[in-house]
Design a protein around this motif. Structure first.
Motif, PDB file in Angstrom:
ATOM      1  N   THR B 239     -25.478 -27.167 -10.294  1.00 23.32           N
ATOM      2  CA  THR B 239     -24.799 -28.436 -10.014  1.00 23.32           C
ATOM      3  C   THR B 239     -23.290 -28.263 -10.114  1.00 23.32           C
ATOM      4  OG1 THR B 239     -26.681 -29.588 -10.939  1.00 23.32           O
ATOM      5  CG2 THR B 239     -24.668 -30.859 -10.674  1.00 23.32           C
ATOM      6  N   LEU B 240     -22.869 -27.513 -11.114  1.00 23.37           N
ATOM      7  CA  LEU B 240     -21.428 -27.287 -11.302  1.00 23.37           C
ATOM      8  C   LEU B 240     -20.836 -26.578 -10.088  1.00 23.37           C
ATOM      9  CD1 LEU B 240     -19.266 -27.632 -13.591  1.00 23.37           C
ATOM     10  CD2 LEU B 240     -19.581 -25.194 -13.991  1.00 23.37           C
ATOM     11  N   ILE B 241     -21.535 -25.539  -9.637  1.00 20.11           N
ATOM     12  CA  ILE B 241     -21.047 -24.822  -8.455  1.00 20.11           C
ATOM     13  C   ILE B 241     -20.996 -25.772  -7.257  1.00 20.11           C
ATOM     14  CG2 ILE B 241     -21.538 -22.953  -6.848  1.00 20.11           C
ATOM     15  CD1 ILE B 241     -22.907 -21.520  -9.225  1.00 20.11           C
ATOM     16  N   ALA B 242     -22.061 -26.576  -7.126  1.00 12.61           N
ATOM     17  CA  ALA B 242     -22.109 -27.518  -6.000  1.00 12.61           C
ATOM     18  C   ALA B 242     -20.946 -28.497  -6.062  1.00 12.61           C
ATOM     19  CB  ALA B 242     -23.440 -28.275  -6.013  1.00 12.61           C
ATOM     20  N   MET B 243     -20.654 -28.993  -7.268  1.00 15.98           N
ATOM     21  CA  MET B 243     -19.566 -29.954  -7.381  1.00 15.98           C
ATOM     22  C   MET B 243     -18.213 -29.291  -7.126  1.00 15.98           C
ATOM     23  SD  MET B 243     -21.473 -32.344  -7.654  1.00 15.98           S
ATOM     24  CE  MET B 243     -20.380 -33.717  -7.543  1.00 15.98           C
ATOM     25  N   CYS B 244     -18.108 -28.002  -7.487  1.00 15.72           N
ATOM     26  CA  CYS B 244     -16.860 -27.287  -7.216  1.00 15.72           C
ATOM     27  C   CYS B 244     -16.611 -27.208  -5.718  1.00 15.72           C
ATOM     28  CB  CYS B 244     -16.897 -25.882  -7.801  1.00 15.72           C
ATOM     29  SG  CYS B 244     -16.691 -25.883  -9.574  1.00 15.72           S
ATOM     30  N   VAL B 245     -17.685 -27.208  -4.939  1.00 14.58           N
ATOM     31  CA  VAL B 245     -17.514 -27.210  -3.489  1.00 14.58           C
ATOM     32  C   VAL B 245     -17.305 -28.637  -2.996  1.00 14.58           C
ATOM     33  CG1 VAL B 245     -18.655 -26.735  -1.296  1.00 14.58           C
ATOM     34  CG2 VAL B 245     -18.922 -25.160  -3.218  1.00 14.58           C
ATOM     35  N   ALA B 246     -18.180 -29.541  -3.445  1.00 12.86           N
ATOM     36  CA  ALA B 246     -18.237 -30.875  -2.836  1.00 12.86           C
ATOM     37  C   ALA B 246     -17.058 -31.750  -3.226  1.00 12.86           C
ATOM     38  CB  ALA B 246     -19.552 -31.554  -3.219  1.00 12.86           C
ATOM     39  N   VAL B 247     -16.617 -31.675  -4.473  1.00  8.35           N
ATOM     40  CA  VAL B 247     -15.564 -32.610  -4.900  1.00  8.35           C
ATOM     41  C   VAL B 247     -14.239 -32.362  -4.168  1.00  8.35           C
ATOM     42  CG1 VAL B 247     -14.164 -33.359  -6.838  1.00  8.35           C
ATOM     43  CG2 VAL B 247     -16.619 -33.194  -7.086  1.00  8.35           C
ATOM     44  N   PRO B 248     -13.715 -31.127  -4.173  1.00  4.30           N
ATOM     45  CA  PRO B 248     -12.447 -30.949  -3.452  1.00  4.30           C
ATOM     46  C   PRO B 248     -12.580 -31.241  -1.960  1.00  4.30           C
ATOM     47  CG  PRO B 248     -12.970 -29.018  -4.774  1.00  4.30           C
ATOM     48  CD  PRO B 248     -14.168 -29.895  -4.809  1.00  4.30           C
ATOM     49  N   VAL B 249     -13.590 -30.653  -1.348  1.00  5.28           N
ATOM     50  CA  VAL B 249     -13.721 -30.841   0.108  1.00  5.28           C
ATOM     51  C   VAL B 249     -13.963 -32.309   0.436  1.00  5.28           C
ATOM     52  CG1 VAL B 249     -15.039 -30.211   2.140  1.00  5.28           C
ATOM     53  CG2 VAL B 249     -14.564 -28.497   0.415  1.00  5.28           C
ATOM     54  N   GLY B 250     -14.909 -32.917  -0.279  1.00  5.73           N
ATOM     55  CA  GLY B 250     -15.245 -34.314   0.005  1.00  5.73           C
ATOM     56  C   GLY B 250     -14.077 -35.244  -0.249  1.00  5.73           C
ATOM     57  N   LEU B 251     -13.406 -35.015  -1.354  1.00  9.44           N
ATOM     58  CA  LEU B 251     -12.309 -35.909  -1.728  1.00  9.44           C
ATOM     59  C   LEU B 251     -11.146 -35.780  -0.748  1.00  9.44           C
ATOM     60  CD1 LEU B 251     -12.507 -37.758  -4.005  1.00  9.44           C
ATOM     61  CD2 LEU B 251     -11.195 -36.223  -5.425  1.00  9.44           C
ATOM     62  N   LEU B 252     -10.813 -34.539  -0.405  1.00 10.46           N
ATOM     63  CA  LEU B 252      -9.682 -34.348   0.492  1.00 10.46           C
ATOM     64  C   LEU B 252     -10.002 -34.882   1.879  1.00 10.46           C
ATOM     65  CD1 LEU B 252      -8.369 -30.882  -0.673  1.00 10.46           C
ATOM     66  CD2 LEU B 252      -7.467 -33.137  -1.162  1.00 10.46           C
ATOM     67  N   SER B 253     -11.257 -34.693   2.322  1.00 14.66           N
ATOM     68  CA  SER B 253     -11.561 -35.249   3.643  1.00 14.66           C
ATOM     69  C   SER B 253     -11.569 -36.772   3.578  1.00 14.66           C
ATOM     70  CB  SER B 253     -12.877 -34.703   4.186  1.00 14.66           C
ATOM     71  OG  SER B 253     -13.891 -34.876   3.261  1.00 14.66           O
ATOM     72  N   ALA B 254     -11.950 -37.326   2.416  1.00 10.46           N
ATOM     73  CA  ALA B 254     -11.897 -38.780   2.281  1.00 10.46           C
ATOM     74  C   ALA B 254     -10.457 -39.264   2.351  1.00 10.46           C
ATOM     75  CB  ALA B 254     -12.527 -39.214   0.962  1.00 10.46           C
ATOM     76  N   ILE B 255      -9.544 -38.521   1.712  1.00 10.93           N
ATOM     77  CA  ILE B 255      -8.133 -38.909   1.761  1.00 10.93           C
ATOM     78  C   ILE B 255      -7.620 -38.831   3.194  1.00 10.93           C
ATOM     79  CG2 ILE B 255      -5.815 -38.132   1.130  1.00 10.93           C
ATOM     80  CD1 ILE B 255      -6.940 -37.434  -1.617  1.00 10.93           C
ATOM     81  N   TYR B 256      -8.010 -37.760   3.885  1.00 11.15           N
ATOM     82  CA  TYR B 256      -7.602 -37.649   5.285  1.00 11.15           C
ATOM     83  C   TYR B 256      -8.113 -38.837   6.084  1.00 11.15           C
ATOM     84  CZ  TYR B 256      -7.563 -36.214  10.126  1.00 11.15           C
ATOM     85  OH  TYR B 256      -7.378 -36.201  11.468  1.00 11.15           O
ATOM     86  N   LEU B 257      -9.402 -39.143   5.891  1.00  9.42           N
ATOM     87  CA  LEU B 257      -9.999 -40.230   6.665  1.00  9.42           C
ATOM     88  C   LEU B 257      -9.358 -41.572   6.335  1.00  9.42           C
ATOM     89  CD1 LEU B 257     -13.805 -39.442   6.645  1.00  9.42           C
ATOM     90  CD2 LEU B 257     -12.228 -39.360   8.558  1.00  9.42           C
ATOM     91  N   ALA B 258      -9.090 -41.796   5.053  1.00 16.72           N
ATOM     92  CA  ALA B 258      -8.613 -43.116   4.648  1.00 16.72           C
ATOM     93  C   ALA B 258      -7.154 -43.328   5.014  1.00 16.72           C
ATOM     94  CB  ALA B 258      -8.812 -43.304   3.147  1.00 16.72           C
ATOM     95  N   ASP B 259      -6.318 -42.299   4.914  1.00 16.72           N
ATOM     96  CA  ASP B 259      -4.890 -42.556   5.061  1.00 16.72           C
ATOM     97  C   ASP B 259      -4.193 -41.794   6.170  1.00 16.72           C
ATOM     98  OD1 ASP B 259      -3.413 -44.263   2.807  1.00 16.72           O
ATOM     99  OD2 ASP B 259      -5.301 -43.509   2.054  1.00 16.72           O
ATOM    100  N   TYR B 260      -4.747 -40.714   6.629  1.00 14.24           N
ATOM    101  CA  TYR B 260      -4.033 -39.936   7.633  1.00 14.24           C
ATOM    102  C   TYR B 260      -4.618 -40.089   9.028  1.00 14.24           C
ATOM    103  CZ  TYR B 260      -1.283 -37.509   4.105  1.00 14.24           C
ATOM    104  OH  TYR B 260      -0.406 -37.221   3.103  1.00 14.24           O
ATOM    105  N   ALA B 261      -5.944 -40.174   9.100  1.00 16.21           N
ATOM    106  CA  ALA B 261      -6.574 -40.154  10.411  1.00 16.21           C
ATOM    107  C   ALA B 261      -6.277 -41.449  11.160  1.00 16.21           C
ATOM    108  CB  ALA B 261      -8.084 -39.974  10.264  1.00 16.21           C
ATOM    109  N   SER B 262      -6.088 -41.337  12.473  1.00 13.65           N
ATOM    110  CA  SER B 262      -5.948 -42.535  13.289  1.00 13.65           C
ATOM    111  C   SER B 262      -7.338 -43.156  13.432  1.00 13.65           C
ATOM    112  CB  SER B 262      -5.397 -42.158  14.658  1.00 13.65           C
ATOM    113  OG  SER B 262      -6.371 -41.437  15.380  1.00 13.65           O
ATOM    114  N   PRO B 263      -7.386 -44.452  13.730  1.00 12.27           N
ATOM    115  CA  PRO B 263      -8.698 -45.108  13.811  1.00 12.27           C
ATOM    116  C   PRO B 263      -9.650 -44.390  14.748  1.00 12.27           C
ATOM    117  CG  PRO B 263      -6.941 -46.734  13.968  1.00 12.27           C
ATOM    118  CD  PRO B 263      -6.277 -45.390  13.962  1.00 12.27           C
TER     119      PRO B 263
END
Lengths: 285, 460
Positions: B239-263
């Motif tokens: 689970t720890l390894i999985a979260m090490c992958v999922a948290v950075p990637v997921g969070l950063l893509s969420a930030i991109y989607l929420a604030d950088y990406a055009s609609p």
């Protein structure tokens, strides 16, 4: 993304007639006031295909409160947001024309929006303190711009800003409690303190009292009057009484056009345009 | 077949009841609908409910009770001595009779007494079914007639129908709740049976997992050790390894989607990312086992490391990819919920986009993001297919991601797969593991939901 037409009027010779009258008005009164701070020339704003502002020419003078009035949807907030390029944030907005701040076009390609906004602060309609402590709210701007290196210096800036916004006495003992816990009026003064903490030249206020009760409104209006000594203030308001109380100059917008600009007293006592007359006597808007 | 006919008949009667009730209501008001308390349709539904529900209830009750009654009757008809056996033998006998009744025989020529009993069984069954049909139809018609007679302009049919609908909804939701409780209880009881053989403390704190128990006395090397710690350690590692992958990637893509990406970009990218959540986990599983695990092993080998062919790292990496959409989608939602006025306030002070996100949006959304991550963790802990295929079976107690580990879910699967004695400590251990796993994910979910709810209260 925003598309900017950087041509100013010198390179774009087709300045249509509608703005001419307003320009003449502006020039006629310019001599009476202090030095020119902001000069808008032929500003057009489009939201998608819809034109929100048509050829607006408006001069704003130093250490003065300029009120922008007019019915809803007349473009006064749009114009205000042009002055610190907050329209950049809106996806479909397009601005054309020239706005000179101390002689420099703020829509110039090499102008940095960050420095512009540090010089032109803004207070919004609804108080919008960050979900942080009162102290951190005020220190936010200085930290971003690297003003106030040490803790002592930052403390000083926070205290002065709160003092100037007339809030220090009320929050002195709870600087580290969340800013969202203050009352509406206090929140708005916190937002004003936050804006002046970065030491801007100009403060833009977009209906700063519309979410406040009469007592808090009176307090903020008093504050605006005090701030005039050090800052140039542009305020959008729906309340004509407020415009009359706080401003020295008033500009009346209607359907995206600047109809008339002049001394506040003159606008409210002897407007030249019958649309202005109609609005201030309450016949429409 | 017969049941279908019965059901169709009842449905037809109900439909007739609806139309009869509706027309009767209109007629009772002398054609003037405004005199009716409720719309005619409500009167129709009222009659239909009285027609259908009692009959349905009777059928359901009958289907539950009838087999027991018939069994008792058949057994009492058997010759003396045949029923004086233990409960196990008795249920075997009943099964034999039932099979004979259905024309199936496993034991060659059956006992003549059994054949006779089977005939009796069939006859009773026929009679019972016919009786049920008659009673149900009678109940339907009776209900129909009774309800129809009660229709009057001022009868509050609407209120009654609403009440009936509420009752039906309550019953249905109770069924789902009771099912959940039933599952938990069965886990609990089986676990208690397990803990009567293996002490709870040994299970919870034992460091040795080797669930081989001797089936016969003379077997060797099968003492059995049921310490769950290595399993949970393996689960946590993956689970720890999985979260090490999922948290950075997921969070950063969420930030991109929420604030950088055009609609427009957002409207394409977000669904695509959510497709990841729709890929069956078994597909991820063989992706992990056939592609990632060998790749990790070869990469490790070329770097001079000794990597197990089923390493925790490979399983964790793939599981992390699976979890990305859970993190990104939920985080994107909470960051979007941060009011635009806060962003404007920050921009107006001259903050750049990344400063605004780091210092305003992200802190404001943090509780929701934590909730999203906790939900993703509980998903990762309960995930089975990927680890079954890619994590291996060796219960190593290690923190080295390059070694093979095993997880709770993998062990549950291996304990129950294949021919097993159903009351051995080995099989019962699966229930205890399941219970423990359930408790862990339940607690995580409760914490996550509380965190998310606390956040919601702040901005709505």
């Amino acid at each position: 993304m925003m598309v900017m037409d950087r041509s100013n009027r010198a390179t774009a010779p087709t300045a249509p007639a509608p703005g001419a009258q307003a320009e003449a008005t502006a020039e006629a009164t310019a001599g009476v006031y202090g030095p020119l701070k902001i000069s808008a020339q032929g500003v057009d704003v489009f939201y998608g295909d819809k034109q929100a502002l048509k050829q607006v020419d408006l001069d704003i003078h130093e250490n003065q409160v300029t009120a922008l009035i007019g019915p809803s949807g007349c473009g006064k907030s749009t114009f205000l947001r042009c002055l610190n390029r907050m329209n950049d944030v809106i996806e479909s907005a397009r601005v054309r024309g020239t706005i000179l701040l101390d002689g420099q076009n703020i829509y110039d390609r090499d102008l940095d929006v960050v420095t512009l906004r540090a010089r032109v602060g803004m207070v919004f309609q609804k108080p919008n303190p960050f979900p942080k402590s009162i102290y951190d709210n005020v220190a936010y701007g200085p930290r971003i711009h690297g003003i106030g290196s040490g803790k002592a210096e930052l403390d000083e800036i926070v205290a002065t800003s709160l003092e100037r916004a007339g809030l220090l006495k009320e929050v002195k003992d709870r600087l580290h409690e969340p800013g969202t816990g203050l009352s509406g009026g206090q929140q708005q003064r916190l937002c004003i303190a936050r804006a002046i903490a970065v030491n801007p030249d100009v403060i833009l206020m977009d209906e700063p009292c519309s979410a406040l009760d009469p007592i808090a409104t009176a307090r903020v209006e008093e504050l605006i009057d005090e701030l005039r000594e050090n800052y140039t203030i542009v305020i959008v308001t729906h309340s004509m009484q407020q415009a009359a109380r706080v401003s020295q100059r008033t500009a009346f917008f209607h359907l995206g056009e600047l109809v008339e600009v002049g001394d506040t007293e003159q606008i409210f006592t002897s407007p030249r345009d019958e649309r202005t007359q109609g609005y201030i006597t309450g016949r429409f808007g | 077949m017969q049941l279908t006919i019965l059901a169709t008949t009842l449905l037809l009667l109900t439909l007739i009841g609806f139309y009869l009730g509706r027309s009767r209501a209109v007629a009772s008001a002398g054609g003037n609908r405004r005199q009716l308390h409720s719309l005619p349709g409500y009167h129709g539904v009222y009659v239909a409910l009285w027609c259908g529900l009692p009959a349905l209830f009777i059928v359901a009750l009958w289907l539950v009770v009838e087999p027991h009654v018939i069994e008792a009757l058949v057994l009492s008809g058997l010759p003396e001595g045949m029923t004086d056996v233990g409960p196990g033998q008795l249920s075997l006998l009943i099964n034999e009779i039932r099979n004979a009744a259905n024309g199936v025989s496993f034991f060659g020529e059956p006992n003549p007494a059994v054949v006779a009993a089977a005939e009796r069984y069939n006859a009773l069954h026929q009679i019972g079914f016919a009786a049920m049909g008659v009673v149900a139809a009678a109940a339907a018609i009776g209900g129909l007639a009774w309800a129809r007679r009660r229709i009057a302009p001022n009868m509050r049919a609407r209120n009654r129908v609403e009440k009936a609908i509420m009752a039906i909804l309550i019953v249905l939701s109770t069924i789902s709740v009771l099912t959940t409780i039933g599952i938990v209880l069965s886990l609990l009881f089986e676990s208690i049976r397990f803990f009567s053989r293996v002490p709870v403390t040994e299970f919870l704190f034992g460091l040795q997992w080797s669930p081989q128990t001797a089936i016969r006395e003379d077997q060797v090397g099968s003492s059995g050790a049921f310490g769950a710690v290595p399993l949970f350690a393996g689960t946590m590692l993956i689970t720890l390894i999985a979260m090490c992958v999922a948290v950075p990637v997921g969070l950063l893509s969420a930030i991109y989607l929420a604030d950088y990406a055009s609609p427009r970009v957002r409207s394409v990218v977000k669904p695509v990312l959510e497709v990841l959540a729709g890929i069956p986990t078994v597909v991820y599983g063989f992706f992990a086992a056939l592609t990632v695990a060998p790749f990790v092993r070869d990469a490790g080998a070329s770097a001079g490391l000794d990597v197990a062919s089923f390493s925790a790292l490979a399983a964790g990496l793939v599981m992390g990819i699976m979890i990305i959409p859970y993190v990104s989608s939920l985080s994107d939602d909470v960051m979007n919920a941060v009011p635009q006025t806060l962003r404007d306030g920050s921009y107006a002070l001259g903050a750049t986009k990344s400063e605004t996100i780091r210092q305003v949006v992200f802190p404001a959304a943090l509780p929701g993001i934590v909730g999203a991550i906790l939900l993703a963790v509980s998903r990762a802990i309960g995930e089975t297919m990927i680890v079954v295929m890619a994590a291996g079976l060796a219960a190593n107690l290690t923190a080295n991601p390059l070694e093979a580990v095993t997880t709770v879910t993998v062990q549950i699967v291996t304990l129950l797969v294949g021919d097993q004695e159903f009351d051995s400590a080995k099989t019962l251990a699966a229930f205890a593991l399941g219970l423990l796993l359930f408790c862990v994910t339940l607690i995580l979910n409760i914490i996550a939901l509380r965190v998310v709810r606390k956040y919601r209260e702040k901005y709505d």
